[in-house]
Structures are given as C-alpha cells and as structure tokens.
Write an enzyme that holds these catalytic residues in place. Structure first.
Site, PDB file in Angstrom:
ATOM      1  N   LYS A 105      83.467  48.362 -34.750  1.00  0.00           N
ATOM      2  CA  LYS A 105      82.619  47.219 -34.421  1.00  0.00           C
ATOM      3  C   LYS A 105      81.702  47.560 -33.257  1.00  0.00           C
ATOM      4  CE  LYS A 105      84.421  44.121 -37.249  1.00  0.00           C
ATOM      5  NZ  LYS A 105      83.647  43.475 -38.320  1.00  0.00           N
ATOM      6  N   ASP A 120      79.720  48.374 -37.607  1.00  0.00           N
ATOM      7  CA  ASP A 120      79.506  46.971 -37.991  1.00  0.00           C
ATOM      8  C   ASP A 120      79.120  46.141 -36.774  1.00  0.00           C
ATOM      9  OD1 ASP A 120      79.431  44.483 -39.121  1.00  0.00           O
ATOM     10  OD2 ASP A 120      81.500  44.484 -39.835  1.00  0.00           O
ATOM     11  N   GLU A 152      76.299  48.169 -40.614  1.00  0.00           N
ATOM     12  CA  GLU A 152      76.514  46.900 -41.307  1.00  0.00           C
ATOM     13  C   GLU A 152      75.937  45.747 -40.501  1.00  0.00           C
ATOM     14  OE1 GLU A 152      80.408  46.860 -43.086  1.00  0.00           O
ATOM     15  OE2 GLU A 152      80.677  44.731 -42.642  1.00  0.00           O
ATOM     16  N   ASP A 201      76.071  42.108 -44.795  1.00  0.00           N
ATOM     17  CA  ASP A 201      77.399  41.489 -44.915  1.00  0.00           C
ATOM     18  C   ASP A 201      77.270  39.970 -44.750  1.00  0.00           C
ATOM     19  OD1 ASP A 201      80.103  41.112 -45.131  1.00  0.00           O
ATOM     20  OD2 ASP A 201      80.635  41.996 -43.208  1.00  0.00           O
ATOM     21  N   LYS A 243      82.768  40.230 -49.978  1.00  0.00           N
ATOM     22  CA  LYS A 243      84.073  39.741 -49.572  1.00  0.00           C
ATOM     23  C   LYS A 243      84.502  38.722 -50.622  1.00  0.00           C
ATOM     24  CE  LYS A 243      83.873  40.321 -44.519  1.00  0.00           C
ATOM     25  NZ  LYS A 243      83.218  41.610 -44.504  1.00  0.00           N
TER      26      LYS A 243
HETATM   27  O1  LIG Z   1      85.113  45.270 -44.050  1.00  0.00           O
HETATM   28  C1  LIG Z   1      86.090  45.868 -43.568  1.00  0.00           C
HETATM   29  O2  LIG Z   1      86.167  47.090 -43.561  1.00  0.00           O
HETATM   30  C2  LIG Z   1      87.215  45.110 -42.951  1.00  0.00           C
HETATM   31  C3  LIG Z   1      87.009  43.644 -42.876  1.00  0.00           C
HETATM   32  C4  LIG Z   1      86.076  43.189 -41.793  1.00  0.00           C
HETATM   33  O3  LIG Z   1      85.539  43.982 -41.064  1.00  0.00           O
HETATM   34  C5  LIG Z   1      85.903  41.756 -41.609  1.00  0.00           C
HETATM   35  C6  LIG Z   1      87.026  40.950 -41.781  1.00  0.00           C
HETATM   36  C7  LIG Z   1      86.960  39.602 -41.597  1.00  0.00           C
HETATM   37  C8  LIG Z   1      85.782  39.027 -41.218  1.00  0.00           C
HETATM   38  C9  LIG Z   1      84.635  39.809 -41.053  1.00  0.00           C
HETATM   39  C10 LIG Z   1      84.685  41.174 -41.264  1.00  0.00           C
HETATM   40  C11 LIG Z   1      83.389  41.965 -41.169  1.00  0.00           C
HETATM   41  O4  LIG Z   1      83.143  42.860 -41.968  1.00  0.00           O
HETATM   42  O5  LIG Z   1      82.570  41.635 -40.352  1.00  0.00           O
HETATM   43 MG   LIG Z   2      80.930  43.105 -41.493  1.00  0.00          MG
END
Ligand SMILES: O=C(O)CCC(=O)c1ccccc1C(=O)O
Ligand SMILES: [Mg+2]
Length: 334
Positions: free
Chosen positions: A150, A179, A213, A238, A262
């Site tokens: 992140k 991300d 991301e 995303d 997702k």
């Molecule tokens: O996407 C992944 O690799 C794990 C999941 C993840 O990062 C996530 C999980 C819950 C809410 C938001 C996110 C995200 O991708 O931002």
């Molecule tokens: Mg994400």
C-alpha cells in the site's frame, strides 16, 4: 424457484488489520444468509459490503434483508437493485451454491476449502510503510511470489525510500504491485510512475513492478486514462470499477488497462460473467476480506473468469481464526 430465507449479521476481527490511505480497518462486518429450496437443498451466501469503497453500507444491506419475507423467489433475487451490489452477490451466489451441490452432501461449510481452485496463484499483501521490509520474507517462504504494497499512506519521500530498499532486497523475479487507494495527487502519481518506468528500463533490476493500482481518486478518471498512455508501467483501476455499472462505464470511456474485480461487491455474478464474456478485459480478481462463504464463491468466479495470467489478491494473511467453529456457532445458536 422458491427458497426459505434466513440471515445472521456477523463481526470478525482480522488476524492483522489493514492500513490504507483511508486509515486502519480491523473488523469485518457482514451478513451470512441461507437459502433452502423446495427440495431441501441449502445454499449459503455472504454479504460483505465496504461502503468506503463504493458498495452499500452494512445498514442498507441489513435493511434490505429485514424487509424480505421468509420465503423468497428467484424473481426477487434477480431484481435486487444495483444500489445493493454486495446483496446481489450474496443472494445470487447462495442460489448458485444450492443448485450445484450433489444429493445429500450439499451442506457447504468453510471446510470445503478443497473446492478452492488451486490452479490460481495468489498475491499477498505486505503491510504499509517500513513494516513491509520485515514481512516479505515470511510470505516468500510460504510460497508467494507476487506482493502488493500500500502506498499513499505515509509521505511520498518516505515511501520512495522504503520502496528503494524493498526493490534492493526482494529476490529476483518477484512481482510487486503498488496500491495507492486513490490517495496520490497528480504530481505524486507521475513521480511514482516515472520511478517505476526507470526501474523497468534498468536491466540490473530483476523485479517486475506489475502495476500501480488506483493512483488517483475515482473522480479523476480522465487523468488516469492519460497517465495510462503516458507511461510504460501499467495502471489498474480498483475503486473506479468497484461495481459492474462503474466497470462498464470505464470500459465504455476507453479504459483498456487492468480492471481489479472484487466479486464480493461488484454486483450480480451472472451479469459479471456476461460482461467478461462479451469483453476480453484484463482482470485481477481480489478479495474484500470476506469470510469463507463469500470467498469460496468469489474464488470460483475468479477461476472461471480470470484468464489465469495474473495472481489473484486473496492472500490468506488478513483472514480470520477458526473459521469453521465460528461458522458453526454463528448458525447453531439461531
Ligand atoms: O487486492 C488484493 O490483493 C488484496 C485485497 C485488497 O487489497 C483490498 C481489500 C479490501 C479492501 C480494499 C482492498 C484494495 O485493493 O484496495
Ligand atoms: Mg486496491
């Protein structure tokens, strides 16, 4: 088809909390639902919303469940409004589960993990900030070769420095995803992309930055579209494609980069299938930190729809303890 409908709200603490640019998240709240059809077949479903990400709130999902009668029909399930995408997913996947179970043994509980397709490979989440430097090795030893880190959580200068160390210590052929959860400014996004492009151009760096991301907030779609054509490093949407409607709109407006899907909040699985069959999009399937019920349905969709090129974001690290006993007690004291 008619079903007996029952539901139960739940709360589960993560093994490890998740830190994003939106702050810290440590408890998953959702709803488990059970549909029993006329022949006695049982299908389990889970509604696991993330309202800060663009789905309905838990309260809205609960209100929806509370106003339903005890007996519901396919008609009701397939007309759940688009404003309740996590409900669409939970109810539809419960129906599908009921319809695939074979006689007698259709009581699918979380120990059915054998059904999880192992042809998919998984990406693991590294903790934000410096902690990533001490964590990757454990995950590497567990077999992970794709990691997500992140960014947009701490000051960019600080994160770039940690990134530099991470790149130097990760073993060759590791893939890294960054991300930002929409947390970068336009200038910061350019700086990250330039940094990643420079790494890509450097033959001495054997690490692949797979993509960045959601660098910018959802409102800045045009800027992300422009960034996606200005740099070599790929961009994955995303938050911008949290629901099927958003996904279709971004595709229609010309997005040909990566789409993170997702399943737990994207909406109706049947309509997702239709969209993915119609358009050959580049997808990454990812978790919403659902419990085993929704995870099973999401992984099955991922196995069916991802073209098996990219690791899926369902690393087990953030999940829950003792899912099986939890599930049984959740349901048995009804
Ligand atoms: O996407 C992944 O690799 C794990 C999941 C993840 O990062 C996530 C999980 C819950 C809410 C938001 C996110 C995200 O991708 O931002
Ligand atoms: Mg994400």
């Amino acid at each position: 088809m008619r079903y007996q409908f029952k539901f139960r709200p739940y709360q589960r603490k993560f093994l490890r909390s998740l830190t994003t640019n939106h702050g810290k998240w440590d408890t998953r709240e959702g709803i488990i639902l059970r549909l029993t059809d006329e022949s006695g077949k049982v299908g389990w479903g889970e509604i696991a919303p993330i309202s800060w990400f663009g789905s309905e709130t838990l309260e809205q999902a609960l209100d929806f469940c509370r106003q339903l009668p005890e007996e519901i029909t396919d008609e009701i399930i397939f007309s759940i409004p688009d404003e309740l995408p996590a409900c669409q997913f939970g109810f539809e996947s419960a129906c599908e589960m009921g319809s695939v179970g074979d006689e007698g043994d259709n009581f699918i509980t979380p120990n059915s993990s054998l059904l999880i397709p192992n042809s998919l490979f998984y990406s693991a989440l590294l903790p934000a900030g410096e902690a990533a430097l001490n964590q990757w090795e454990t995950l590497w030893k567990q077999g992970y070769r794709t990691f997500k880190w992140k960014i947009g959580v701490y000051a960019i200068a600080n994160e770039l420095e940690i990134f530099e160390s991470l790149i130097q210590t990760l073993p060759a052929f590791t893939k890294l995803r960054l991300d930002a959860n929409g947390g970068l400014s336009y200038e910061e996004a350019n700086l990250w992309l330039r940094t990643c492009d420079n790494l890509k151009a450097n033959p001495e760096v054997p690490i692949e930055i797979e993509f960045i991301e959601q660098p910018l907030p959802v409102e800045q779609f045009q800027q992300m579209l422009e960034l996606s054509t200005s740099y070599e490093t790929a961009i994955a949407l995303d938050e911008s494609v949290a629901t099927l409607g958003q996904l279709a709109a971004c595709h229609q407006q010309g997005w040909r980069g990566i789409f993170v899907i997702k399943p737990g909040i994207v909406g109706s699985p049947s309509r997702l299938r239709k969209f993915c069959h119609q358009h050959q999009i580049d997808t990454v399937f990812s978790s919403v930190f659902e419990t085993a019920i929704a995870r099973l349905a999401a992984l099955q969709l991922a196995a069916e729809l991802s073209r098996n090129k990219r690791a899926i974001g369902f690393g087990i690290d953030h999940f829950f303890e003792q899912e099986e006993t939890w599930f049984q007690s959740l349901w048995n004291d009804l």
